[in-house]
Design a protein around this motif. Structure first.
Motif, PDB file in Angstrom:
ATOM      1  N   LEU A  42      45.308  39.989  42.889  1.00  0.00           N
ATOM      2  CA  LEU A  42      44.182  40.694  43.507  1.00  0.00           C
ATOM      3  C   LEU A  42      43.284  39.743  44.293  1.00  0.00           C
ATOM      4  CD1 LEU A  42      43.303  43.249  40.692  1.00  0.00           C
ATOM      5  CD2 LEU A  42      44.340  43.734  42.912  1.00  0.00           C
ATOM      6  N   VAL A  43      43.095  38.521  43.789  1.00  0.00           N
ATOM      7  CA  VAL A  43      42.302  37.526  44.530  1.00  0.00           C
ATOM      8  C   VAL A  43      43.001  37.167  45.831  1.00  0.00           C
ATOM      9  CG1 VAL A  43      41.528  35.112  44.490  1.00  0.00           C
ATOM     10  CG2 VAL A  43      41.064  36.598  42.543  1.00  0.00           C
ATOM     11  N   TYR A  44      44.325  37.043  45.780  1.00  0.00           N
ATOM     12  CA  TYR A  44      45.083  36.769  47.002  1.00  0.00           C
ATOM     13  C   TYR A  44      44.890  37.901  48.009  1.00  0.00           C
ATOM     14  CZ  TYR A  44      48.968  36.599  50.246  1.00  0.00           C
ATOM     15  OH  TYR A  44      49.709  36.607  51.398  1.00  0.00           O
ATOM     16  N   ARG A  45      45.025  39.135  47.557  1.00  0.00           N
ATOM     17  CA  ARG A  45      44.842  40.280  48.462  1.00  0.00           C
ATOM     18  C   ARG A  45      43.429  40.333  49.022  1.00  0.00           C
ATOM     19  NH1 ARG A  45      49.496  40.934  50.238  1.00  0.00           N
ATOM     20  NH2 ARG A  45      51.021  41.423  48.661  1.00  0.00           N
ATOM     21  N   LEU A  46      42.444  40.034  48.187  1.00  0.00           N
ATOM     22  CA  LEU A  46      41.047  40.029  48.644  1.00  0.00           C
ATOM     23  C   LEU A  46      40.820  38.943  49.690  1.00  0.00           C
ATOM     24  CD1 LEU A  46      38.168  41.199  48.242  1.00  0.00           C
ATOM     25  CD2 LEU A  46      37.848  39.468  46.469  1.00  0.00           C
ATOM     26  N   SER A  47      41.400  37.771  49.474  1.00  0.00           N
ATOM     27  CA  SER A  47      41.175  36.653  50.401  1.00  0.00           C
ATOM     28  C   SER A  47      41.927  36.824  51.717  1.00  0.00           C
ATOM     29  CB  SER A  47      41.568  35.331  49.747  1.00  0.00           C
ATOM     30  OG  SER A  47      42.955  35.296  49.504  1.00  0.00           O
ATOM     31  N   THR A  48      43.070  37.512  51.705  1.00  0.00           N
ATOM     32  CA  THR A  48      43.843  37.655  52.947  1.00  0.00           C
ATOM     33  C   THR A  48      43.589  38.965  53.683  1.00  0.00           C
ATOM     34  OG1 THR A  48      45.734  38.551  51.727  1.00  0.00           O
ATOM     35  CG2 THR A  48      45.718  36.169  52.153  1.00  0.00           C
ATOM     36  N   GLY A  49      43.201  40.009  52.946  1.00  0.00           N
ATOM     37  CA  GLY A  49      43.060  41.306  53.605  1.00  0.00           C
ATOM     38  C   GLY A  49      41.721  41.992  53.397  1.00  0.00           C
ATOM     39  N   GLY A  50      40.830  41.362  52.634  1.00  0.00           N
ATOM     40  CA  GLY A  50      39.521  41.954  52.393  1.00  0.00           C
ATOM     41  C   GLY A  50      39.556  43.019  51.303  1.00  0.00           C
ATOM     42  N   TRP A  51      38.444  43.749  51.225  1.00  0.00           N
ATOM     43  CA  TRP A  51      38.296  44.758  50.172  1.00  0.00           C
ATOM     44  C   TRP A  51      39.297  45.898  50.281  1.00  0.00           C
ATOM     45  CZ3 TRP A  51      36.120  44.044  45.747  1.00  0.00           C
ATOM     46  CH2 TRP A  51      35.115  43.098  45.623  1.00  0.00           C
ATOM     47  N   SER A  52      39.673  46.253  51.492  1.00  0.00           N
ATOM     48  CA  SER A  52      40.631  47.356  51.634  1.00  0.00           C
ATOM     49  C   SER A  52      41.986  46.968  51.048  1.00  0.00           C
ATOM     50  CB  SER A  52      40.776  47.771  53.097  1.00  0.00           C
ATOM     51  OG  SER A  52      41.290  46.701  53.876  1.00  0.00           O
ATOM     52  N   ALA A  53      42.467  45.749  51.307  1.00  0.00           N
ATOM     53  CA  ALA A  53      43.731  45.290  50.734  1.00  0.00           C
ATOM     54  C   ALA A  53      43.626  45.166  49.218  1.00  0.00           C
ATOM     55  CB  ALA A  53      44.136  43.949  51.341  1.00  0.00           C
ATOM     56  N   PHE A  54      42.476  44.733  48.742  1.00  0.00           N
ATOM     57  CA  PHE A  54      42.229  44.634  47.302  1.00  0.00           C
ATOM     58  C   PHE A  54      42.357  46.003  46.644  1.00  0.00           C
ATOM     59  CE2 PHE A  54      39.310  45.016  43.726  1.00  0.00           C
ATOM     60  CZ  PHE A  54      39.617  43.899  42.957  1.00  0.00           C
ATOM     61  N   MET A  55      41.702  47.009  47.230  1.00  0.00           N
ATOM     62  CA  MET A  55      41.724  48.355  46.662  1.00  0.00           C
ATOM     63  C   MET A  55      43.116  48.994  46.758  1.00  0.00           C
ATOM     64  SD  MET A  55      38.882  48.717  45.297  1.00  0.00           S
ATOM     65  CE  MET A  55      38.992  50.408  44.796  1.00  0.00           C
TER      66      MET A  55
END
Length: 154
Positions: A42-55
């Protein structure tokens, strides 16, 4: 971007490898390892794609767990295996995780049939396959490895 994606896959294989080791050794997969895998993905997704990728990743993980939960209820799959496929969904996608699950079912036939043949040869009896359990983390790791090779080479 390629370096980030490679480190993402290396991280996934790191968690899968430890899960296999734990599953073979203790017949369980630690919830701490699962949480570390979720958190790192989830940290990887947040760092590469922002909150939308995280969600999106969080939603995909929940979707995989919900879709596979009936298999846990009928004791066809362990809870750790389902959570491990949820980690795969966080790192890749829900479609990828379900494809890995389907492929892992085929790969799980290899040790199952091997055990069956060994039992039949040793005992010369007509024992069935009921009661034989295999750690599913191994076929899950194999399935993810095959899917990654497919993406890289084909």
């Amino acid at each position: 971007m390629i370096d980030a994606e490679v480190s993402n896959i290396v991280s996934l294989f790191f968690f899968l490898g430890i899960a296999v080791w734990q599953d073979i050794r203790t017949r369980t997969i630690s919830n701490l390892l699962i949480l570390a895998g979720f958190f790192t993905g989830l940290v990887y997704r947040l760092s590469t794609g922002g909150w939308s990728a995280f969600m999106i990743s969080l939603t995909e993980m929940i979707l995989v767990v919900i879709l596979l939960f009936p298999l846990f209820l009928c004791q066809c799959l362990g809870a750790g295996d389902i959570k491990l496929l949820g980690v795969v969904a966080v790192y890749c996608s829900w479609k990828y995780a379900l494809t890995a699950f389907a492929l892992s079912l085929y790969l799980s036939l290899i040790p199952l049939l091997t055990k069956f043949l060994i039992i039949r040869i040793k005992n010369h009896s007509k024992q069935n396959l009921l009661g034989i359990q295999i750690p599913m983390s191994c076929p899950i790791l194999g399935a993810v490895l095959i899917l990654q090779c497919k993406e890289v080479f084909f």
